[in-house]
Design an enzyme around this catalytic site. Structure first.
Site, PDB file in Angstrom:
ATOM      1  N   ASN A  30       0.862  -1.411   0.017  1.00  0.00           N
ATOM      2  CA  ASN A  30      -0.019   0.096   0.058  1.00  0.00           C
ATOM      3  C   ASN A  30       0.702   1.359  -0.059  1.00  0.00           C
ATOM      4  O   ASN A  30       1.265   1.646   1.092  1.00  0.00           O
ATOM      5  CB  ASN A  30      -0.903  -0.044   1.261  1.00  0.00           C
ATOM      6  CG  ASN A  30      -1.772   1.134   1.330  1.00  0.00           C
ATOM      7  OD1 ASN A  30      -1.834   1.883   0.127  1.00  0.00           O
ATOM      8  ND2 ASN A  30      -2.760   1.438   2.261  1.00  0.00           N
ATOM      9  N   LYS A  81      -0.134   4.065  -0.302  1.00  0.00           N
ATOM     10  CA  LYS A  81      -0.984   5.304   0.182  1.00  0.00           C
ATOM     11  C   LYS A  81      -0.683   6.658  -0.635  1.00  0.00           C
ATOM     12  O   LYS A  81      -1.020   6.538  -1.748  1.00  0.00           O
ATOM     13  CB  LYS A  81      -0.469   5.610   1.548  1.00  0.00           C
ATOM     14  CG  LYS A  81      -0.494   4.227   2.499  1.00  0.00           C
ATOM     15  CD  LYS A  81      -0.347   4.280   4.013  1.00  0.00           C
ATOM     16  CE  LYS A  81      -0.460   3.313   4.785  1.00  0.00           C
ATOM     17  NZ  LYS A  81      -0.065   3.392   6.225  1.00  0.00           N
ATOM     18  N   HIS A 126      -9.667   0.444   4.594  1.00  0.00           N
ATOM     19  CA  HIS A 126      -8.543   0.768   5.384  1.00  0.00           C
ATOM     20  C   HIS A 126      -8.771   1.811   6.441  1.00  0.00           C
ATOM     21  O   HIS A 126      -9.795   2.625   6.378  1.00  0.00           O
ATOM     22  CB  HIS A 126      -7.397   1.477   4.344  1.00  0.00           C
ATOM     23  CG  HIS A 126      -5.962   1.412   4.937  1.00  0.00           C
ATOM     24  ND1 HIS A 126      -5.568   2.281   5.925  1.00  0.00           N
ATOM     25  CD2 HIS A 126      -4.998   0.464   5.093  1.00  0.00           C
ATOM     26  CE1 HIS A 126      -4.293   2.242   6.224  1.00  0.00           C
ATOM     27  NE2 HIS A 126      -3.836   1.134   5.787  1.00  0.00           N
ATOM     28  N   GLU A 177      -7.060   4.382   7.595  1.00  0.00           N
ATOM     29  CA  GLU A 177      -7.212   5.920   7.574  1.00  0.00           C
ATOM     30  C   GLU A 177      -8.477   6.158   6.709  1.00  0.00           C
ATOM     31  O   GLU A 177      -8.681   7.434   7.026  1.00  0.00           O
ATOM     32  CB  GLU A 177      -5.859   5.790   6.682  1.00  0.00           C
ATOM     33  CG  GLU A 177      -4.581   5.568   7.451  1.00  0.00           C
ATOM     34  CD  GLU A 177      -3.303   5.366   6.653  1.00  0.00           C
ATOM     35  OE1 GLU A 177      -2.482   5.008   7.421  1.00  0.00           O
ATOM     36  OE2 GLU A 177      -3.604   5.425   5.216  1.00  0.00           O
ATOM     37  N   GLU A 182      -5.727  -5.297  10.192  1.00  0.00           N
ATOM     38  CA  GLU A 182      -4.684  -4.337  10.583  1.00  0.00           C
ATOM     39  C   GLU A 182      -4.850  -3.940  11.936  1.00  0.00           C
ATOM     40  O   GLU A 182      -5.823  -3.043  12.248  1.00  0.00           O
ATOM     41  CB  GLU A 182      -4.556  -3.257   9.486  1.00  0.00           C
ATOM     42  CG  GLU A 182      -5.870  -2.814   9.185  1.00  0.00           C
ATOM     43  CD  GLU A 182      -5.949  -1.548   8.512  1.00  0.00           C
ATOM     44  OE1 GLU A 182      -5.039  -1.013   7.721  1.00  0.00           O
ATOM     45  OE2 GLU A 182      -6.796  -0.829   8.026  1.00  0.00           O
ATOM     46  N   GLY A 221       2.443   2.196  11.103  1.00  0.00           N
ATOM     47  CA  GLY A 221       3.020   3.621  11.105  1.00  0.00           C
ATOM     48  C   GLY A 221       3.627   3.967  12.288  1.00  0.00           C
ATOM     49  O   GLY A 221       4.527   4.786  12.142  1.00  0.00           O
ATOM     50  N   SER A 236       2.497  -2.555  10.220  1.00  0.00           N
ATOM     51  CA  SER A 236       3.950  -2.449  10.241  1.00  0.00           C
ATOM     52  C   SER A 236       4.645  -3.579   9.993  1.00  0.00           C
ATOM     53  O   SER A 236       5.762  -4.140  10.480  1.00  0.00           O
ATOM     54  CB  SER A 236       4.387  -2.059  11.556  1.00  0.00           C
ATOM     55  OG  SER A 236       3.777  -0.606  11.456  1.00  0.00           O
TER      56      SER A 236
END
Length: 330
Positions: A89, A91, A173, A175, A244, A250, A290
């Protein structure tokens, strides 16, 4: 995916494991993760079939044991047939198109013979990347709408993706959930739209730190709420689940292998209880917290981890090592 009826299971259990012609050829993202077909000699002759109906108590006991053993064999086969899948990904990266060729080269360096690979470029870079991968890696947009083409400013439609020969899309996702307020109902609508259009989907779920700190039950409560509205859409041939742990994305903090395996196993258990055991054993569940070249070998050894959704490390040459690690483990 082919379903095995009780009569076939009984016959196979009675005849022995060799009664099945089990097709376990490694699938890719364009194929069903597993296919099971009964061999031509799997069913017994009519006289043997008649003996089942009038079996004595010991015979019936033996038959029940054979059915149980055969079911276990089928489950084990489904587990073995889950081809690993690793996604990168990118992003909202990179900032310049001049850097795309280097990133594409990293992906093309991956050995995809034993692992499916997909890449999620930023929306502005999807078209450029669409025909750049030479090893079967799939371009997978990071989002889509649920209305199609038309007056939907700022959105992408699956019809546009299909025109670029794209077959997969990623949604849900953390985010997107956090910053753009995409909720479970909206994501269920999007997933149905994607599947109805004949495409396939990587569907993300996962908990935040406060839930993780409360333990596995609270963690699963979040995951279940995110899966509940899509349980009727789960198909191992069309959907990959990316678990996730949001608190590990991150941050450089990774769930331990034990934590990751425990959660993956519980997700699979819930699917078995609320969808089907066949779906649970066949569906691929990625870890998306991660993952990197250093922790990939240990995580890959976990039986319920079928791959990774990689963030920052997918922008680095080490992505090749992540693919290699799970390819070697599975």
């Amino acid at each position: 995916m082919a379903r095995l009826g009780l009569a076939t299971l009984v016959a196979a259990g009675y005849q022995g494991a060799s009664a099945f012609d089990i097709a376990v050829a490694r699938p890719n993202l364009r194929q069903s993760p597993v296919a099971l077909t009964p061999a031509a000699d799997a069913l017994p002759p009519p006289d043997q079939g008649a003996s089942f109906a009038g079996a004595s108590a010991p015979g019936a006991f033996h038959l029940a044991g054979a059915v149980t053993a055969t079911a276990a064999m089928v489950a084990a086969t489904l587990r073995r047939a889950r081809k690993p899948v690793v996604g990168g990904n990118w992003k909202c990266n990179p900032e310049s198109m001049s850097k795309l060729d280097g990133l594409v080269a990293n992906i093309n360096a991956c050995d995809t013979s034993k692992c499916d690979v997909y890449v999620c470029p930023s929306p502005l870079h999807v078209a450029y990347c669409a025909d750049k991968f030479t090893n079967g890696a799939e371009v997978t947009p990071q989002n889509c709408n649920f209305k199609g083409c038309g007056a939907f400013t700022g959105e992408m439609a699956v019809e546009q993706m299909k025109d670029l020969k794209i077959e997969w899309c990623l949604i849900g996702h953390s985010e997107r959930r956090e910053y753009f307020k995409e909720d479970d109902e909206l994501l269920a609508t999007k997933l149905k739209y994607i599947l109805d259009a004949g495409m396939k989907c990587v569907f993300c779920i996962g908990e935040k730190l406060p839930e993780r700190e409360k333990g596995l039950e609270a963690t699963m409560a979040v995951c279940i709420s995110q899966l509940e509205q899509i349980k009727g859409l789960l198909d191992p041939a069309k959907v990959v689940i990316a678990y996730e742990p949001v608190w590990a994305i991150g941050t450089g903090v990774t769930a331990t292998a034990e934590q990751a395996q425990e959660t993956h196993a519980e997700i699979r258990k819930w699917i078995a209880q609320n969808v089907s055991s066949e779906c649970a054993e066949g569906i691929r569940i990625q870890y998306g917290g991660s993952a990197n070249a250093k922790n990939a070998p240990e995580l890959s050894a976990c039986p319920d981890i079928d791959g990774f959704l990689v963030g920052g490390a997918s922008l680095k040459p080490e992505f090749v090592d992540i693919v290699a690690a799970i390819s070697a483990a599975k």
